[in-house]
Design a protein around this motif. Sequence first.
Motif, PDB file in Angstrom:
ATOM      1  N   VAL A 388       0.823  -1.219   0.000  1.00 31.05           N
ATOM      2  CA  VAL A 388       0.000   0.000   0.000  1.00 31.05           C
ATOM      3  C   VAL A 388       0.854   1.264   0.000  1.00 31.05           C
ATOM      4  CG1 VAL A 388      -2.189  -0.873   0.895  1.00 31.05           C
ATOM      5  CG2 VAL A 388      -0.379  -0.336   2.505  1.00 31.05           C
ATOM      6  N   GLU A 418      -1.563  -5.150   7.888  1.00 28.94           N
ATOM      7  CA  GLU A 418      -0.811  -6.139   8.665  1.00 28.94           C
ATOM      8  C   GLU A 418      -0.447  -7.384   7.844  1.00 28.94           C
ATOM      9  OE1 GLU A 418      -3.091  -6.656  12.280  1.00 28.94           O
ATOM     10  OE2 GLU A 418      -3.385  -4.490  12.391  1.00 28.94           O
ATOM     11  N   VAL A 433       5.549  -5.524  11.844  1.00 34.87           N
ATOM     12  CA  VAL A 433       4.093  -5.701  11.836  1.00 34.87           C
ATOM     13  C   VAL A 433       3.544  -5.813  13.265  1.00 34.87           C
ATOM     14  CG1 VAL A 433       4.118  -8.218  11.501  1.00 34.87           C
ATOM     15  CG2 VAL A 433       2.186  -6.900  10.685  1.00 34.87           C
TER      16      VAL A 433
END
Length: 448
Positions: A388, A418, A433
């Motif tokens: 992203v 995540e 993460v």
Amino acid sequence: MSVLSFLGGLTFPRGIEPPGRKDQTRKQAIRRLSFAPRMVLPLTQHFGRPARPLVTRGQEVVRGEPIAEADGWPSVPIHAPVTGTVEGIELMPTARGPKTEAILLRTAPGDSQVVRWSRERTLEALSGEELVEAIRDAGIVGQGGASFPTHLKFAVPEGYTVDTLVVNGCECEPFLSADHRLMVEATDSIIDGVRLAMRAVGAPEAVIGVEDNKPDAVAALQAAVAGEDAIRVVQLKSKYPQGSEKMLIKALLDREVPSGGLPYEIGAVVNNIGTMAQLGYLLPRGEGLIERVITVAGPGVERPGNYRVPVGTPLRYLLEEVGFEGDDPSRIILGGPMMGNTVAFLDVPITKGVSGVLVLPEGAGDESEQPPTQPCIRCGRCVEVCPVGLNPAELGRLAAKRQYAVMEERFHLNDCFECGCCSYVCPSNIPLVQYFRIAKSLNWERAS
Ligand code: SF4
Ligand code: SF4
């Protein structure tokens, strides 16, 4: 068609290509797991409000019968996975963490366990809205892992039009092959489910994305929709995390979901292939969701494979049935290795959203065995792979300084879903993460 298709396969930008490790199970036909003597059905096994019990201690129920009803619209009912007797409603441990209320069912010994309950309905006569209600009545939640009620996804808000139903047949997580087997073995149910889902959301077209490491699944689906222009089956380059909504829409439709937005805002609704299989099987029969297909894999599993498992089966029972003798919960992951979660106890049930049970090698769950975390060397690998377009290195630095609000306000932390790509490639073993999960939950607590 995107130019990417001429450069080695249609896909999305960035991401990673971890080894698939699916050979242990992908060629094995789906088998049925035996019925455990006692089933545990948490009232919360979906996103939304817990279901409300319809049964009391000592009551006899038949397989398929509703035993808990949806509590309002953002909730789903629960159906009995076995014919048996209600032992009680008690607080029980779940894979999600804290104990939650669950219905305990004692399985009737020697019963044939055929489904004995169904609801009569003429599907052809139902409007789109009525179909969405029927999907809720069947207790269907997303089978990819998130357990989001499917009827909520299909209830497209007024003012929006969905032109394409996007179906996720990628199964991009290593080890998992349950969706692969469904595409090969339950092809007709999947296509029936796709047709029903198109009606429910009012989409004139559907596109099913399948990664190129499953050529037999692509062939089976393409044969099933031959001559049907409204449903396309598209082969994608194998890459992680292609199964996530935004990545799949980008790969298949070349559209981008805006930051903080949802797929219907750009004319799409995304669903997992396993959800389509449930829909296409259950709705025509008027039955509820009582079992699902799960991949069980990993070292130490004597009989790895894809199993049809009744919802509510205790994890410990399942592991015994597949010949795993260990007793260490930190070796067990529910879901895939990238986005799945370890369990705190083996005495938790398999719920509607569990797509896999992965057994890690001995010592893998032991923190003292993990490589030590080193300082960030600013190599930029995490930035190169984030699907992203976030800056995980900067987010990691802010997390170390506990500047959680800044992470959200200036670095779009909430766009992080995540996927774990950044942690996977980090040469300094920084658990990025995990940092982001903690930061998101602290921000959420602060805001609520
Ligand atoms: S876990 Fe979040 S920050 Fe890391 S790669 Fe995935 S989306 Fe990007
Ligand atoms: S991959 Fe790890 S070491 Fe490299 S920039 Fe990102 S956080 Fe730093």
